[in-house]
Scaffold this motif. Structure first.
Motif, PDB file in Angstrom:
ATOM      1  N   UNK A  49       7.143   3.597   0.370  1.00 65.43           N
ATOM      2  CA  UNK A  49       7.274   4.991  -0.036  1.00 65.43           C
ATOM      3  C   UNK A  49       8.133   5.041  -1.296  1.00 65.43           C
ATOM      4  N   UNK A  50       9.137   5.902  -1.369  1.00 69.86           N
ATOM      5  CA  UNK A  50       9.924   5.976  -2.602  1.00 69.86           C
ATOM      6  C   UNK A  50      11.308   6.529  -2.324  1.00 69.86           C
ATOM      7  N   UNK A  81       0.848  -1.174   0.000  1.00 66.25           N
ATOM      8  CA  UNK A  81       0.000   0.000   0.000  1.00 66.25           C
ATOM      9  C   UNK A  81       0.892   1.234   0.000  1.00 66.25           C
ATOM     10  N   UNK A  82       0.416   2.286  -0.631  1.00 62.99           N
ATOM     11  CA  UNK A  82       1.110   3.572  -0.577  1.00 62.99           C
ATOM     12  C   UNK A  82       0.084   4.641  -0.218  1.00 62.99           C
ATOM     13  N   UNK A  83       0.318   5.394   0.853  1.00 58.12           N
ATOM     14  CA  UNK A  83      -0.678   6.373   1.285  1.00 58.12           C
ATOM     15  C   UNK A  83      -0.780   7.555   0.323  1.00 58.12           C
ATOM     16  N   UNK A  84      -1.998   7.982  -0.016  1.00 57.15           N
ATOM     17  CA  UNK A  84      -2.138   9.207  -0.812  1.00 57.15           C
ATOM     18  C   UNK A  84      -1.472  10.384  -0.109  1.00 57.15           C
ATOM     19  N   UNK A  85      -0.862  11.234  -0.881  1.00 60.92           N
ATOM     20  CA  UNK A  85      -0.147  12.411  -0.379  1.00 60.92           C
ATOM     21  C   UNK A  85       1.022  12.027   0.542  1.00 60.92           C
ATOM     22  N   UNK A  86       1.440  10.768   0.524  1.00 64.58           N
ATOM     23  CA  UNK A  86       2.539  10.285   1.362  1.00 64.58           C
ATOM     24  C   UNK A  86       2.252  10.501   2.857  1.00 64.58           C
ATOM     25  N   UNK A 102      11.639   8.412  10.046  1.00 61.97           N
ATOM     26  CA  UNK A 102      11.471   9.692   9.367  1.00 61.97           C
ATOM     27  C   UNK A 102      12.158   9.662   8.000  1.00 61.97           C
ATOM     28  N   UNK A 103      11.639   8.857   7.071  1.00 59.64           N
ATOM     29  CA  UNK A 103      12.253   8.824   5.744  1.00 59.64           C
ATOM     30  C   UNK A 103      12.011  10.121   4.999  1.00 59.64           C
ATOM     31  N   UNK A 140       8.165   0.250   5.039  1.00 62.05           N
ATOM     32  CA  UNK A 140       8.376   0.886   6.348  1.00 62.05           C
ATOM     33  C   UNK A 140       7.227   0.506   7.272  1.00 62.05           C
ATOM     34  N   UNK A 141       7.572   0.066   8.478  1.00 63.13           N
ATOM     35  CA  UNK A 141       6.551  -0.327   9.448  1.00 63.13           C
ATOM     36  C   UNK A 141       6.624   0.463  10.745  1.00 63.13           C
TER      37      UNK A 141
END
Length: 279
Positions: free
Chosen positions: A159-160, A135-140, A267-268, A261-262
């Motif tokens: 994330x990326x 899953x990737x959260x919208x708007x990070x 803080x990436x 990331x879990x």
């Protein structure tokens, strides 16, 4: 009698040196391509379809973070067809959202977020027969609550490392800075790679790259973007794998899972202004 022993000793020394060099340098890089916000709903000249055509010609597999119920995408007949196509062509189909619009998970109640996660997982099982793992959260945007909801539904947040900054879909969606942007992001990522701070999987270091398959400009220029990635890697002397892009779904998914990331306290670096906004 001495010559065979000398040759054996020399060979052993070479093996030791090779091992030391291998231990001293991180694993070579493979670019892990991801696409957000799709699939597109256009009947003609569909950008998601065009990107799938290019990836097929180049034998590249990618991760597609889909919006399964978007009014202009996954919630349409064309959108559902493209989700099935993505899976059928060997890509990893993942979840971005299961709402009508591009809703921020961080602003939802836990109950509402859980409900949308259940819908999204069920939607993708219905289309692909496989439960999504990514899953990737919208708007990070994420926090401890969103991560807990993801875990409860068997999802891992990716994330990326590199971002094409192509998220604008309507209006002015072109870029004059494709190469300079990728060069800057890869230079930053190279520092983490050289420090041994990035995971390696199957002998390679996955570097996650993010595009948006609903962006028509991205679709028209995706081959150029791919060439730019290779070019800036050479300029920065980043060792690449013999196959610099993933071409197998299982390898791709393993690499993506290793980069997830879990920990909510991590803080990436997030793309653009999102890092300042959320952290």
């Amino acid at each position: 009698m001495l010559r065979p022993r000398l040759l054996l000793a020399a060979f052993s020394l070479l093996l030791c040196c090779a091992g030391a060099l291998a231990q001293g340098q991180p694993a070579p890089v493979r670019f892990l391509l991801t696409f957000d916000d799709g699939p597109a709903a256009a009947i003609n000249d569909n950008p998601t379809g065009h990107i799938l055509d290019v990836l097929a010609r180049k034998h590249i597999k990618a991760v597609f973070f889909t919006q399964t119920r978007a009014w202009h995408g996954g919630g349409t007949e064309m959108g559902r067809f493209l989700i099935r196509r993505e899976h059928g062509e060997g890509h990893v189909v993942a979840l971005h959202s299961a709402t009508t619009f591009h809703s921020n998970h961080r602003f939802m109640s836990r109950e509402k977020l859980d409900a949308t996660m259940r819908l999204g997982v069920d939607d993708l099982i219905a289309e692909t027969g496989v439960a999504p793992k990514l899953v990737r959260p919208p708007f990070w945007a994420y926090d401890a609550t969103t991560l807990a909801s993801y875990r409860a539904h068997g999802l891992h947040m990716l994330l990326t490392d590199l971002n094409a900054n192509d998220g604008k879909i309507y209006g002015i969606n072109f870029s004059w800075h494709k190469r300079s942007n990728m060069l800057t992001h890869l230079a930053e990522t190279r520092q983490r790679w050289a420090a041994g701070a990035m995971a390696s999987v199957d002998g390679y270091t996955p570097v996650v790259v993010t595009f948006h398959d609903v962006n028509t400009y991205t679709a028209r220029h995706i081959e150029e973007y791919i060439d730019i990635l290779l070019d800036v890697a050479r300029e920065l002397n980043v060792p690449l794998a013999d196959k610099p892009f993933y071409d197998n779904r299982d390898e791709l998914e393993r690499a993506a899972l290793a980069a997830t990331i879990s920990n909510p306290d991590a803080k990436p670096q997030l793309p653009g202004l999102w890092n300042w906004l959320w952290q």
